[in-house]
Write a protein that holds these residues in place. Structure first.
Motif, PDB file in Angstrom:
ATOM      1  N   ALA A  37      -2.524 -12.123 -82.066  1.00 16.41           N
ATOM      2  CA  ALA A  37      -2.315 -11.041 -81.106  1.00 16.41           C
ATOM      3  C   ALA A  37      -1.056 -10.252 -81.435  1.00 16.41           C
ATOM      4  N   LEU A  38       0.031 -10.959 -81.751  1.00 14.97           N
ATOM      5  CA  LEU A  38       1.281 -10.271 -82.087  1.00 14.97           C
ATOM      6  C   LEU A  38       1.128  -9.420 -83.342  1.00 14.97           C
ATOM      7  N   SER A  39       0.433  -9.934 -84.325  1.00 18.77           N
ATOM      8  CA  SER A  39       0.197  -9.175 -85.550  1.00 18.77           C
ATOM      9  C   SER A  39      -0.616  -7.915 -85.256  1.00 18.77           C
ATOM     10  N   ALA A  40      -1.654  -8.065 -84.455  1.00 18.84           N
ATOM     11  CA  ALA A  40      -2.479  -6.915 -84.085  1.00 18.84           C
ATOM     12  C   ALA A  40      -1.683  -5.909 -83.272  1.00 18.84           C
ATOM     13  N   LEU A  41      -0.839  -6.401 -82.371  1.00 24.55           N
ATOM     14  CA  LEU A  41      -0.032  -5.491 -81.550  1.00 24.55           C
ATOM     15  C   LEU A  41       0.964  -4.699 -82.391  1.00 24.55           C
ATOM     16  N   LYS A  65       1.074  -0.782 -82.278  1.00 21.77           N
ATOM     17  CA  LYS A  65       2.338  -0.104 -81.990  1.00 21.77           C
ATOM     18  C   LYS A  65       2.634   0.952 -83.053  1.00 21.77           C
ATOM     19  N   SER A  66       2.454   0.586 -84.305  1.00 20.01           N
ATOM     20  CA  SER A  66       2.707   1.521 -85.392  1.00 20.01           C
ATOM     21  C   SER A  66       1.787   2.739 -85.295  1.00 20.01           C
ATOM     22  N   ASP A  67       0.533   2.509 -84.994  1.00 23.17           N
ATOM     23  CA  ASP A  67      -0.435   3.592 -84.861  1.00 23.17           C
ATOM     24  C   ASP A  67      -0.060   4.517 -83.701  1.00 23.17           C
ATOM     25  N   LEU A  68       0.297   3.933 -82.575  1.00 16.02           N
ATOM     26  CA  LEU A  68       0.648   4.743 -81.406  1.00 16.02           C
ATOM     27  C   LEU A  68       1.939   5.518 -81.627  1.00 16.02           C
ATOM     28  N   GLU A  69       2.902   4.898 -82.295  1.00 14.29           N
ATOM     29  CA  GLU A  69       4.150   5.602 -82.594  1.00 14.29           C
ATOM     30  C   GLU A  69       3.890   6.798 -83.503  1.00 14.29           C
ATOM     31  N   ALA A  70       2.984   6.651 -84.467  1.00  9.95           N
ATOM     32  CA  ALA A  70       2.635   7.768 -85.352  1.00  9.95           C
ATOM     33  C   ALA A  70       1.975   8.891 -84.557  1.00  9.95           C
ATOM     34  N   LYS A  71       1.131   8.531 -83.596  1.00  7.38           N
ATOM     35  CA  LYS A  71       0.477   9.547 -82.767  1.00  7.38           C
ATOM     36  C   LYS A  71       1.484  10.274 -81.888  1.00  7.38           C
ATOM     37  N   VAL A  72       2.442   9.547 -81.328  1.00  5.07           N
ATOM     38  CA  VAL A  72       3.482  10.170 -80.503  1.00  5.07           C
ATOM     39  C   VAL A  72       4.323  11.103 -81.356  1.00  5.07           C
ATOM     40  N   LYS A  73       4.691  10.648 -82.545  1.00  2.33           N
ATOM     41  CA  LYS A  73       5.502  11.471 -83.445  1.00  2.33           C
ATOM     42  C   LYS A  73       4.750  12.760 -83.832  1.00  2.33           C
ATOM     43  N   ALA A  74       3.468  12.632 -84.137  1.00  4.15           N
ATOM     44  CA  ALA A  74       2.661  13.794 -84.504  1.00  4.15           C
ATOM     45  C   ALA A  74       2.546  14.754 -83.321  1.00  4.15           C
ATOM     46  N   LYS A  75       2.399  14.220 -82.135  1.00  2.17           N
ATOM     47  CA  LYS A  75       2.285  15.043 -80.923  1.00  2.17           C
ATOM     48  C   LYS A  75       3.580  15.801 -80.670  1.00  2.17           C
ATOM     49  N   GLN A  76       4.709  15.146 -80.901  1.00  8.42           N
ATOM     50  CA  GLN A  76       6.002  15.782 -80.680  1.00  8.42           C
ATOM     51  C   GLN A  76       6.274  16.870 -81.720  1.00  8.42           C
ATOM     52  N   GLY A  77       5.643  16.733 -82.894  1.00  9.07           N
ATOM     53  CA  GLY A  77       5.847  17.704 -83.964  1.00  9.07           C
ATOM     54  C   GLY A  77       5.033  18.960 -83.804  1.00  9.07           C
ATOM     55  N   LYS A  78       4.135  18.976 -82.837  1.00 11.98           N
ATOM     56  CA  LYS A  78       3.286  20.163 -82.637  1.00 11.98           C
ATOM     57  C   LYS A  78       4.028  21.277 -81.969  1.00 11.98           C
TER      58      LYS A  78
END
Length: 57
Positions: free
Chosen positions: A36-40, A44-57
């Motif tokens: 579970a920790l490995s999957a999380l 987390k990495s995927d969601l952080e990339a999405k947040v970063k991409a959203k902020q860059g728009k």
């Protein structure tokens, strides 16, 4: 783990509600904590990339 009564979460912040749901899902499916920790970490990495991409728009 004792499940909280629905009314105890009614006024909880959305992140708490989601965390409780995720914990319940992992425990009810008997997911190994290390898996579970490995999957999380991946999630987390995927969601952080999405947040970063959203902020860059």
């Amino acid at each position: 783990m004792t499940e909280p009564t629905p009314s105890s979460l009614d006024n909880a912040p959305e992140d708490i509600k989601l965390a409780v749901d995720l914990i319940y899902l992992l425990e009810s499916n008997e997911i190994d904590p290390e898996t579970a920790l490995s999957a999380l970490k991946i999630v987390k990495s995927d969601l952080e990339a999405k947040v970063k991409a959203k902020q860059g728009k």
